[in-house]
Scaffold this active site. Structure first.
Site, PDB file in Angstrom:
ATOM      1  CG  HIS A 191      55.704 -37.901 -11.112  1.00  0.00           C
ATOM      2  ND1 HIS A 191      56.233 -36.617 -11.074  1.00  0.00           N
ATOM      3  CD2 HIS A 191      56.679 -38.696 -11.607  1.00  0.00           C
ATOM      4  CE1 HIS A 191      57.477 -36.647 -11.524  1.00  0.00           C
ATOM      5  NE2 HIS A 191      57.775 -37.902 -11.859  1.00  0.00           N
ATOM      6  CG  HIS A 226      55.973 -42.600 -17.953  1.00  0.00           C
ATOM      7  ND1 HIS A 226      55.769 -41.244 -18.104  1.00  0.00           N
ATOM      8  CD2 HIS A 226      56.912 -42.738 -16.977  1.00  0.00           C
ATOM      9  CE1 HIS A 226      56.550 -40.587 -17.268  1.00  0.00           C
ATOM     10  NE2 HIS A 226      57.257 -41.466 -16.573  1.00  0.00           N
TER      11      HIS A 226
END
Length: 288
Positions: free
Chosen positions: A86, A44
């Site tokens: 992100h 991730h």
């Protein structure tokens, strides 16, 4: 006469069911997972428990830890450059401030995307992370090429064509358009549908913060299956029964973000296809 009509309706219903099943099977045949593993682990934002997220350092470490995929987020700069980050601002993961979409790539490249990690996670700090840069998607592809598998999360609608062009440019798509090292995922349904309309061979996953549990599950999964081969739900929102329902629809499922070993063991027992984690090496140990 009524009997004839009833028989005709029954035949029509059966034929329609078979046609729907055939279409579903065709979709699964066109878009399959890149990895041949029965179970897969996605790092991730890279190995983000040990290195600054969405940086080359985090991706290198994830590959070193034998992750099946490196997962990264993609935004677009003011001058239309795709970058791995992100948030829609640079505030949290760099020493700068401002919205990614309102900054030029030259401005973003001046920022330090590593020192914050050393300050926030001193147990995993590393001097080499100081002045780590926000990488462009092209830099990631140039660095790793086909040496790894990618899960690309689209964070901005409108970048679909540029992502596909880069995949083609770096030969991450086969000549027939199939992908054997790429998964694209997003919370944005329309973004995924755009990708699907342009290339039905790329595996797509619908991310779900709040998957519908119970009444409404079937409707949601049927809709997703029209354009995607899997879902990525929030780990805190799913149950064993839900996983079983997803698998009945012949959909893949990789929940996010699964960091605790007991959680990893639990979802594996539930029958998930894989999971996203900040600790990819823990996942590998659990699977041994």
């Amino acid at each position: 006469m009524k009997r004839i009509i009833l028989v005709a309706l029954l035949i029509f219903t059966l034929a329609s069911s078979q046609l729907t099943l055939a279409k579903d099977n065709q979709l699964m045949a066109q878009a399959t997972l890149p990895t041949g593993e029965e179970f897969y682990i996605g790092a991730h934002r890279g190995a983000s428990a040990y290195a600054p997220e969405n940086t080359i350092a985090a991706f290198e470490l994830a590959i070193e830890m034998r992750s099946d995929y490196i997962e990264l987020d993609v935004h677009e700069t003011k001058d239309n450059v795709l970058v791995a980050i992100h948030d829609d601002t640079v505030d949290r993961t760099t020493n700068g401030s401002g919205k990614v979409g309102e900054m030029k790539i030259s401005e973003i490249k001046e920022l330090d995307a590593g020192s914050w990690f050393n300050e926030t996670y001193p147990d995993h700090s590393n001097e080499s992370y100081i002045d780590e840069k926000v990488p462009t998607l092209e830099e990631v592809f140039r660095k790793f090429g086909r040496a790894t598998n990618y899960i690309i999360e689209l964070k901005t609608r409108g970048i679909e064509k540029r992502v596909l062009d880069l995949l083609q440019q770096y030969k991450l798509l086969e000549e027939n358009g199939r992908s054997n090292c790429i998964i694209i995922q997003s919370f944005d349904k329309e973004s995924l549908q755009i990708i699907h309309s342009q290339n039905k061979s790329i595996p797509l996953f619908q991310l779900l913060k709040h998957p519908i549990i119970g009444k409404g599950t079937d409707k949601e999964l049927k809709e997703i299956k029209k354009y995607a081969i899997g879902i990525g739900p929030n780990i805190d929102r799913i149950t064993k029964q839900y996983v079983e329902e997803v698998r009945k629809y012949n959909l893949f499922i990789h929940p996010y973000t699964v960091d605790k070993k007991k959680e990893m063991k639990r979802v594996i027992d539930w029958g998930v296809s894989g999971f996203m984690t900040n600790y990819p090496e823990h996942g590998k140990k659990v699977l041994q």
